[in-house]
Write an enzyme that holds these catalytic residues in place. Structure first.
Site, PDB file in Angstrom:
ATOM      1  N   GLU A  55       0.816  -1.224   0.000  1.00  0.00           N
ATOM      2  CA  GLU A  55       0.000   0.000   0.000  1.00  0.00           C
ATOM      3  C   GLU A  55       0.849   1.273   0.000  1.00  0.00           C
ATOM      4  O   GLU A  55       0.410   2.317  -0.471  1.00  0.00           O
ATOM      5  CB  GLU A  55      -0.967  -0.008   1.187  1.00  0.00           C
ATOM      6  CG  GLU A  55      -2.096  -1.028   1.088  1.00  0.00           C
ATOM      7  CD  GLU A  55      -1.711  -2.417   1.597  1.00  0.00           C
ATOM      8  OE1 GLU A  55      -0.505  -2.656   1.871  1.00  0.00           O
ATOM      9  OE2 GLU A  55      -2.619  -3.267   1.721  1.00  0.00           O
ATOM     10  N   PHE A 117     -11.347  -7.948  13.802  1.00  0.00           N
ATOM     11  CA  PHE A 117     -10.271  -8.358  12.898  1.00  0.00           C
ATOM     12  C   PHE A 117      -9.913  -7.207  11.949  1.00  0.00           C
ATOM     13  O   PHE A 117     -10.783  -6.606  11.328  1.00  0.00           O
ATOM     14  CB  PHE A 117     -10.711  -9.590  12.104  1.00  0.00           C
ATOM     15  CG  PHE A 117      -9.683 -10.023  11.088  1.00  0.00           C
ATOM     16  CD1 PHE A 117      -8.420 -10.466  11.488  1.00  0.00           C
ATOM     17  CD2 PHE A 117      -9.953  -9.956   9.725  1.00  0.00           C
ATOM     18  CE1 PHE A 117      -7.465 -10.831  10.562  1.00  0.00           C
ATOM     19  CE2 PHE A 117      -9.002 -10.333   8.793  1.00  0.00           C
ATOM     20  CZ  PHE A 117      -7.756 -10.767   9.213  1.00  0.00           C
ATOM     21  N   GLN A 118      -8.652  -6.905  11.877  1.00  0.00           N
ATOM     22  CA  GLN A 118      -8.119  -5.828  11.027  1.00  0.00           C
ATOM     23  C   GLN A 118      -8.748  -4.473  11.325  1.00  0.00           C
ATOM     24  O   GLN A 118      -8.961  -3.663  10.425  1.00  0.00           O
ATOM     25  CB  GLN A 118      -8.229  -6.193   9.543  1.00  0.00           C
ATOM     26  CG  GLN A 118      -7.347  -7.386   9.218  1.00  0.00           C
ATOM     27  CD  GLN A 118      -7.098  -7.588   7.740  1.00  0.00           C
ATOM     28  OE1 GLN A 118      -7.976  -7.325   6.927  1.00  0.00           O
ATOM     29  NE2 GLN A 118      -5.918  -8.057   7.400  1.00  0.00           N
ATOM     30  N   LYS A 167     -17.604  -1.288   6.413  1.00  0.00           N
ATOM     31  CA  LYS A 167     -18.110  -2.229   5.402  1.00  0.00           C
ATOM     32  C   LYS A 167     -19.638  -2.201   5.308  1.00  0.00           C
ATOM     33  O   LYS A 167     -20.202  -2.282   4.212  1.00  0.00           O
ATOM     34  CB  LYS A 167     -17.618  -3.638   5.733  1.00  0.00           C
ATOM     35  CG  LYS A 167     -17.749  -4.602   4.586  1.00  0.00           C
ATOM     36  CD  LYS A 167     -17.000  -5.877   4.841  1.00  0.00           C
ATOM     37  CE  LYS A 167     -17.131  -6.839   3.676  1.00  0.00           C
ATOM     38  NZ  LYS A 167     -16.413  -8.093   3.922  1.00  0.00           N
ATOM     39  N   MET A 486      24.453   9.081   1.555  1.00  0.00           N
ATOM     40  CA  MET A 486      24.215  10.342   2.272  1.00  0.00           C
ATOM     41  C   MET A 486      24.511  10.173   3.766  1.00  0.00           C
ATOM     42  O   MET A 486      25.078  11.066   4.401  1.00  0.00           O
ATOM     43  CB  MET A 486      22.768  10.792   2.055  1.00  0.00           C
ATOM     44  CG  MET A 486      22.442  12.158   2.603  1.00  0.00           C
ATOM     45  SD  MET A 486      23.491  13.440   1.915  1.00  0.00           S
ATOM     46  CE  MET A 486      22.521  14.017   0.531  1.00  0.00           C
TER      47      MET A 486
HETATM   48  C1  LIG Z   1      18.323  14.561   1.474  1.00  0.00           C
HETATM   49  C2  LIG Z   1      17.595  15.842   1.248  1.00  0.00           C
HETATM   50  C3  LIG Z   1      18.284  17.003   1.028  1.00  0.00           C
HETATM   51  C4  LIG Z   1      17.606  18.189   0.744  1.00  0.00           C
HETATM   52  N1  LIG Z   1      18.325  19.305   0.418  1.00  0.00           N
HETATM   53  C5  LIG Z   1      17.680  20.379  -0.086  1.00  0.00           C
HETATM   54  C6  LIG Z   1      18.397  21.486  -0.624  1.00  0.00           C
HETATM   55  O1  LIG Z   1      19.617  21.507  -0.659  1.00  0.00           O
HETATM   56  N2  LIG Z   1      17.681  22.510  -1.142  1.00  0.00           N
HETATM   57  C7  LIG Z   1      16.308  22.511  -1.151  1.00  0.00           C
HETATM   58  O2  LIG Z   1      15.708  23.442  -1.680  1.00  0.00           O
HETATM   59  N3  LIG Z   1      15.616  21.513  -0.604  1.00  0.00           N
HETATM   60  C8  LIG Z   1      16.268  20.443  -0.097  1.00  0.00           C
HETATM   61  N4  LIG Z   1      15.531  19.382   0.383  1.00  0.00           N
HETATM   62  C9  LIG Z   1      14.059  19.501   0.409  1.00  0.00           C
HETATM   63  C10 LIG Z   1      13.562  20.220   1.662  1.00  0.00           C
HETATM   64  O3  LIG Z   1      13.574  19.321   2.737  1.00  0.00           O
HETATM   65  C11 LIG Z   1      12.132  20.784   1.442  1.00  0.00           C
HETATM   66  O4  LIG Z   1      11.272  19.768   1.021  1.00  0.00           O
HETATM   67  C12 LIG Z   1      12.072  21.875   0.397  1.00  0.00           C
HETATM   68  O5  LIG Z   1      13.123  22.793   0.550  1.00  0.00           O
HETATM   69  C13 LIG Z   1      10.743  22.614   0.522  1.00  0.00           C
HETATM   70  O6  LIG Z   1      10.487  23.271  -0.675  1.00  0.00           O
HETATM   71  P1  LIG Z   1       9.473  24.499  -0.745  1.00  0.00           P
HETATM   72  O7  LIG Z   1       9.877  25.549   0.221  1.00  0.00           O
HETATM   73  O8  LIG Z   1       9.386  24.856  -2.171  1.00  0.00           O
HETATM   74  O9  LIG Z   1       8.141  23.948  -0.128  1.00  0.00           O
HETATM   75  P2  LIG Z   1       6.949  22.993  -0.549  1.00  0.00           P
HETATM   76  O10 LIG Z   1       6.947  21.865   0.416  1.00  0.00           O
HETATM   77  O11 LIG Z   1       6.864  22.690  -1.988  1.00  0.00           O
HETATM   78  O12 LIG Z   1       5.782  23.940  -0.083  1.00  0.00           O
HETATM   79  C14 LIG Z   1       5.220  24.872  -0.947  1.00  0.00           C
HETATM   80  C15 LIG Z   1       4.797  26.143  -0.243  1.00  0.00           C
HETATM   81  O13 LIG Z   1       3.994  26.862  -1.171  1.00  0.00           O
HETATM   82  C16 LIG Z   1       2.680  27.001  -0.669  1.00  0.00           C
HETATM   83  N5  LIG Z   1       1.741  26.767  -1.755  1.00  0.00           N
HETATM   84  C17 LIG Z   1       1.234  25.587  -2.201  1.00  0.00           C
HETATM   85  N6  LIG Z   1       0.432  25.791  -3.243  1.00  0.00           N
HETATM   86  C18 LIG Z   1       0.449  27.119  -3.483  1.00  0.00           C
HETATM   87  C19 LIG Z   1      -0.182  27.951  -4.453  1.00  0.00           C
HETATM   88  N7  LIG Z   1      -0.996  27.468  -5.393  1.00  0.00           N
HETATM   89  N8  LIG Z   1       0.067  29.280  -4.409  1.00  0.00           N
HETATM   90  C20 LIG Z   1       0.865  29.820  -3.435  1.00  0.00           C
HETATM   91  N9  LIG Z   1       1.478  29.078  -2.504  1.00  0.00           N
HETATM   92  C21 LIG Z   1       1.279  27.740  -2.541  1.00  0.00           C
HETATM   93  C22 LIG Z   1       2.517  26.027   0.467  1.00  0.00           C
HETATM   94  O14 LIG Z   1       1.589  26.528   1.420  1.00  0.00           O
HETATM   95  C23 LIG Z   1       3.954  25.922   0.996  1.00  0.00           C
HETATM   96  O15 LIG Z   1       4.208  26.925   1.963  1.00  0.00           O
HETATM   97  C24 LIG Z   1      16.194  18.208   0.720  1.00  0.00           C
HETATM   98  C25 LIG Z   1      15.484  17.032   0.990  1.00  0.00           C
HETATM   99  C26 LIG Z   1      16.164  15.857   1.221  1.00  0.00           C
HETATM  100  C27 LIG Z   1      15.375  14.617   1.456  1.00  0.00           C
HETATM  101  C1  LIG Z   2      12.566   5.478   5.008  1.00  0.00           C
HETATM  102  C2  LIG Z   2      13.837   6.180   5.346  1.00  0.00           C
HETATM  103  N1  LIG Z   2      14.691   5.644   6.254  1.00  0.00           N
HETATM  104  C3  LIG Z   2      15.866   6.260   6.543  1.00  0.00           C
HETATM  105  C4  LIG Z   2      16.198   7.434   5.935  1.00  0.00           C
HETATM  106  C5  LIG Z   2      17.525   8.140   6.272  1.00  0.00           C
HETATM  107  N2  LIG Z   2      18.372   8.202   5.071  1.00  0.00           N
HETATM  108  C6  LIG Z   2      18.494   9.301   4.306  1.00  0.00           C
HETATM  109  S1  LIG Z   2      19.475   9.103   2.988  1.00  0.00           S
HETATM  110  C7  LIG Z   2      19.823   7.504   3.427  1.00  0.00           C
HETATM  111  C8  LIG Z   2      20.740   6.651   2.603  1.00  0.00           C
HETATM  112  C9  LIG Z   2      20.287   6.464   1.209  1.00  0.00           C
HETATM  113  O1  LIG Z   2      21.146   5.570   0.577  1.00  0.00           O
HETATM  114  P1  LIG Z   2      20.997   5.234  -0.968  1.00  0.00           P
HETATM  115  O2  LIG Z   2      19.584   4.990  -1.315  1.00  0.00           O
HETATM  116  O3  LIG Z   2      21.943   4.137  -1.317  1.00  0.00           O
HETATM  117  O4  LIG Z   2      21.407   6.574  -1.664  1.00  0.00           O
HETATM  118  P2  LIG Z   2      22.812   7.344  -1.757  1.00  0.00           P
HETATM  119  O5  LIG Z   2      22.809   8.343  -0.655  1.00  0.00           O
HETATM  120  O6  LIG Z   2      23.901   6.340  -1.632  1.00  0.00           O
HETATM  121  O7  LIG Z   2      22.773   7.996  -3.093  1.00  0.00           O
HETATM  122  C10 LIG Z   2      19.159   7.166   4.611  1.00  0.00           C
HETATM  123  C11 LIG Z   2      19.267   5.868   5.303  1.00  0.00           C
HETATM  124  C12 LIG Z   2      15.266   7.969   5.019  1.00  0.00           C
HETATM  125  N3  LIG Z   2      15.473   9.133   4.399  1.00  0.00           N
HETATM  126  N4  LIG Z   2      14.125   7.308   4.710  1.00  0.00           N
END
Ligand SMILES: Cc1cc2nc3c(=O)[nH]c(=O)nc-3n(C[C@H](O)[C@H](O)[C@H](O)COP(=O)(O)OP(=O)(O)OC[C@H]3O[C@@H](n4cnc5c(N)ncnc54)[C@H](O)[C@@H]3O)c2cc1C
Ligand SMILES: Cc1ncc(C[n+]2csc(CCOP(=O)(O)OP(=O)(O)O)c2C)c(N)n1
Length: 592
Positions: A55, A117-118, A167, A486
Site C-alpha cells: 500500500e 479483525f483488522q 463495510k 548520504m
Molecule cells: C536529502 C535531502 C536534502 C535536501 N536538500 C535540499 C536542498 O539543498 N535545497 C532545497 O531546496 N531543498 C532540499 N531538500 C528539500 C527540503 O527538505 C524541502 O522539502 C524543500 O526545501 C521545501 O520546498 P518548498 O519551500 O518549495 O516547499 P513545498 O513543500 O513545496 O511547499 C510549498 C509552499 O507553497 C505554498 N503553496 C502551495 N500551493 C500554493 C499555491 N498554489 N500558491 C501559493 N502558494 C502555494 C505552500 O503553502 C507551501 O508553503 C532536501 C530534501 C532531502 C530529502
Molecule cells: C525510510 C527512510 N529511512 C531512513 C532514511 C535516512 N536516510 C536518508 S538518505 C539515506 C541513505 C540512502 O542511501 P541510498 O539509497 O543508497 O542513496 P545514496 O545516498 O547512496 O545515493 C538514509 C538511510 C530515510 N530518508 N528514509
C-alpha cells in the site's frame, strides 16, 4: 450537477463519485473491508485500477501521478494493515503539498471499538498526516463527503485526505447526489487573489532594490503551468536573479539566463550567497524550510522579505517577513506583472549590473565541480550523461532519497514544471520507484526514469512486479555506491568517519533481480560503457533496472552542514579526502 441522483449502495456511490470527479486511474490493494468497492470496480470499465504490491507503493504511485498531471491521485486500501501501510505516503504528500484522496475500508460500524479483525483507528492514526479525514457512518453522508474530499485535496494548499468507510456503509443503500458546482462548505474557502495593496507595496519595494532575488518553490508548481509562465515573464521584466527549492525545479527553465541553480543545503554557491547578501527577497510559493535557511539567526540578515503563499499558516512560521501576500502564486504573479508594467519606478540599472557582477564572481567558483575519473564512473558524470541523452525527449524524473537525489537536482536541467518528482519534506526512501510507476500510468508514452540509490530502491523494489503487470516501461537507474551514501557522508564529515551501519554487505545482483521480475537488467562499470548502456535503457520498451556502479565514496557538495549559515558552505575542494582514505567499518575492514 453531474452523475444521477438515485438510489445506490455505498460501494456504488464510491465508484460513481470517482467518475463524477474525473478519476481515470486509481492505485490500490484489496482486503476484506473493501471488497464491496472492489466488486463495483470489477463491474465497470471506465476507471483503471492499478494493483500494487504494497500500500505504500499505492500512495507514492498516486503522488507521482498527481504531481506529473496536476490532478488528484487516488488510493484504495483495506482496513488495519492496509491503512497503516499507506501512512508514510500520506505524510509524504502532506509535507510536499500533493493532492491525494485515500479511500480506506473499515470494520462494520457495530464492531468499531471491539478490536475486530483488522480494525485500527484509521482516522485517529491519519489525523496528523492528512489535510482532513472522515469516518463515514451513514451512507447518506457518503456522496457529500466524497465530493468534499476531492475539493479539499486539490484546492488551497493541496494535500492528502482520507475517507474511511465501514463495510456495512458500503453495503447500505441511500440516495446518491452528484458534485455541486457551488460548494456549501463555508468553513474552507481558500483565498486565491492576493491583497492588491500588499502587492503594490511589494512591487514598490522590488523596484527600489539594489540586490534583489526571487526565491521560488513548490507552490509555483502547485499553482499550475500559468504560474510558471507568469514567473518567466516576471524574470524577463525585472531581470532579477532567480533560484528555487528542490520542490520548485522546472518552474523557471534551468537554461534561462537568470537561473542560479537550486539553493539550500546542497544548492549552488551563487544561489546561497545571493540569498545571504540580497536586500530584497521575493519568496514565491516556498516555505523557508530548514534545508533552505540553515542557521535561522544568520539567514539573509539584511533583506526585506516578501512572501507569497496560499496557506496563511506558512507566513511567519520560520522567518519573519515584511510583506506577506496570501494567495495563489498564479493570481498574485498576474497582478505583480501587471503592476510592474504599470509602474514608472525601476531598479537602478547600475545597481542591478553590480549585483549581477557579484553573482557572476560567485558563479565562477563553479561549486558543482568534481574530479572526473577515466576508470570509475563518477555519479555526477552519470547524471550529466543521463541529462544529455534524455533532454530532447518527453522525460519525467523521479528519485529516491540520498546523494543521488541531490546529484539529480544539481545536474538534471529541468525546463518545464511537473517533470520532477521527489520526496522533499519527508525524505522518503522508497518513494521514487512507485512514483515513477504512477507517472508512467499517467504518461504512457513518456520516458520515466527513477534516479535511485542502492539502499533506497530496496524499500519498494517489489513494485517492479506492478510495472511488468501494467506494461509500464519505467527505468530504474541506480547510482550504486554500495553505501547509504548520504548517511556515510554525514558520518564522515560530522561523526569522526565512524561508518556505523551505512554499508550494505549483501547487495542483490540487480541485473538478475530485474530478470527475475521479467524486466531488463543492465549494468555499466566504466565511464566508457555508460552512453551505450543508457541508450539501450532508453530504447527498451520494458521496465529496466540499470545497475550503474559509481565511485563508492564520492561526496555531494556543496553542503551547508546543518545549523550553519549560508556563507559557511563546504565546497568541493575544501572537503577533506583524507578521511575517506582512512574509512573503516566497525570490524576494522578497509572499505575503500
Ligand atoms: C536529502 C535531502 C536534502 C535536501 N536538500 C535540499 C536542498 O539543498 N535545497 C532545497 O531546496 N531543498 C532540499 N531538500 C528539500 C527540503 O527538505 C524541502 O522539502 C524543500 O526545501 C521545501 O520546498 P518548498 O519551500 O518549495 O516547499 P513545498 O513543500 O513545496 O511547499 C510549498 C509552499 O507553497 C505554498 N503553496 C502551495 N500551493 C500554493 C499555491 N498554489 N500558491 C501559493 N502558494 C502555494 C505552500 O503553502 C507551501 O508553503 C532536501 C530534501 C532531502 C530529502
Ligand atoms: C525510510 C527512510 N529511512 C531512513 C532514511 C535516512 N536516510 C536518508 S538518505 C539515506 C541513505 C540512502 O542511501 P541510498 O539509497 O543508497 O542513496 P545514496 O545516498 O547512496 O545515493 C538514509 C538511510 C530515510 N530518508 N528514509
Amino acid at each position: 450537477m453531474t452523475g444521477s441522483s438515485r438510489e445506490m449502495t455505498g460501494a456504488e456511490m464510491v465508484v460513481q463519485a470517482l467518475k463524477d470527479n474525473g478519476v481515470e486511474d486509481i492505485f490500490g490493494y484489496p482486503g476484506g473491508a473493501v471488497l464491496p468497492i472492489y466488486d463495483e470496480l470489477f463491474q465497470q470499465d471506465e476507471i483503471v485500477h492499478v494493483l500494487v504490491r504494497h500500500e505504500q507503493g499505492a500512495g507514492h504511485a498516486a503522488e507521482g501521478y498527481a504531481r506529473s498531471t496536476g490532478k488528484v491521485g487516488v488510493v484504495l486500501v483495506t482496513s488495519g494493515p492496509g491503512a497503516t501501510n499507506v501512512v508514510t505516503a500520506l505524510q509524504d504528500a502532506l509535507m510536499d503539498s500533493i493532492p491525494l484522496v485515500c479511500i480506506s475500508g473499515q470494520v462494520p460500524t457495530p464492531l468499531i471499538g471491539s478490536d475486530a479483525f483488522q480494525e485500527c483507528d484509521t482516522v485517529g492514526i491519519t489525523r496528523p498526516c492528512t489535510k482532513h479525514n472522515w469516518l463515514v457512518r451513514d451512507v447518506n453522508d457518503l456522496p457529500r463527503v466524497l465530493h468534499e474530499a476531492f475539493r479539499i485535496a486539490q484546492t488551497g494548499r493541496p494535500g492528502p485526505v482520507v475517507v474511511d468507510i465501514p463495510k456495512d456503509v458500503q453495503f447500505a443503500t441511500g440516495e446518491y447526489v452528484g458534485p455541486s458546482p457551488v460548494t456549501e462548505q463555508k468553513s474552507y474557502q481558500p483565498k486565491l487573489q492576493g491583497d492588491l495593496d500588499s502587492i503594490r507595496e511589494a512591487v514598490q519595494l522590488m523596484s527600489e532594490a539594489r540586490k534583489p532575488i526571487l526565491y521560488t518553490g513548490g507552490g509555483v508548481i502547485n499553482s499550475g503551468s500559468e504560474a510558471s509562465h507568469l514567473l518567466r515573464e516576471l524574470v524577463q521584466l525585472t531581470d532579477f536573479p532567480i533560484t528555487s527549492t528542490l520542490m520548485g525545479l522546472g518552474a523557471y527553465p534551468a537554461s534561462g539566463k537568470n537561473w542560479m541553480g537550486m539553493l539550500g543545503m546542497h544548492g549552488t554557491y551563487e544561489a546561497n550567497m545571493a540569498m545571504h547578501d540580497c536586500d530584497v527577497m521575493v519568496c514565491i510559493g516556498a516555505r523557508f524550510d530548514d534545508r533552505i535557511t540553515g542557521r535561522l539567526d544568520a539567514f539573509s540578515p539584511n533583506s526585506k522579505k516578501i512572501h507569497i503563499d496560499i496557506d496563511p499558516s506558512s507566513i511567519n512560521k520560520n522567518v519573519h517577513v515584511d510583506i506577506p501576500i496570501i494567495g495563489d502564486c498564479g493570481h498574485v504573479l498576474e497582478d505583480m506583472v501587471r503592476l510592474w508594467r504599470a509602474s514608472s519606478t525601476r531598479v537602478e540599472n547600475k545597481a542591478l549590473a553590480g549585483w549581477w557582477e557579484q553573482i557572476d564572481k560567485w558563479r565562477a567558483r563553479n561549486s558543482l565541480a568534481y574530479t572526473p575519473n577515466k576508470d570509475v564512473i563518477m555519479p555526477q558524470y552519470a547524471m550529466q550523461r543521463i541529462y544529455e541523452l534524455t533532454k530532447d525527449r518527453e522525460t519525467y524524473i523521479t528519485t529516491e532519497v540520498g546523494q543521488h537525489q541531490m546529484w539529480a537536482a544539481q545536474f538534471y536541467g529541468f525546463e518545464e514544471p511537473n517533470r520532477w518528482m521527489t520526496s522533499g519534506g519527508l525524505g522518503t526512501m522508497g518513494y521514487g520507484l512507485p512514483a515513477a510507476l504512477g507517472v508512467q500510468i499517467a504518461h504512457p508514452d513518456a520516458l520515466v526514469i527513477d534516479i535511485a540509490g542502492d539502499a533506497s530502491v530496496q524499500m519498494t523494489i517489489q513494485e517492479m512486479s506492478t510495472a511488468v503487470q501494467y506494461e509500464a516501461p519505467i527505468k530504474i537507474f541506480i547510482l550504486n555506491n554500495q553505501y547509504m551514501g548520504m548517511v556515510r557522508q554525514w558520518q564522515q564529515l560530522l561523526h569522526g568517519n565512524r561508518l556505523s551501519h551505512s554499508y550494505t554487505e549483501a547487495m542483490p545482483d540487480f541485473v538478475k533481480l530485474a530478470e527475475a521480475y521479467g524486466c531488463v537488467g543492465l549494468r555499466a562499470e566504466k565511464p566508457g560503457e555508460l552512453d551505450d548502456a543508457i541508450n539501450e535503457m532508453i530504447s527498451v520498451d520494458k521496465p529496466v533496472i540499470f545497475d550503474c556502479r559509481v565511485a563508492n565514496l564520492a561526496n555531494c557538495f556543496p553542503m551547508i552542514p546543518s545549523g550553519k549559515a549560508h556563507n559557511e558552505m563546504l565546497l568541493p575542494d575544501e572537503a577533506t579526502d583524507e578521511a575517506v582514505a582512512n574509512a573503516i567499518d566497525k570490524k576494522g575492514k578497509a572499505l575503500v
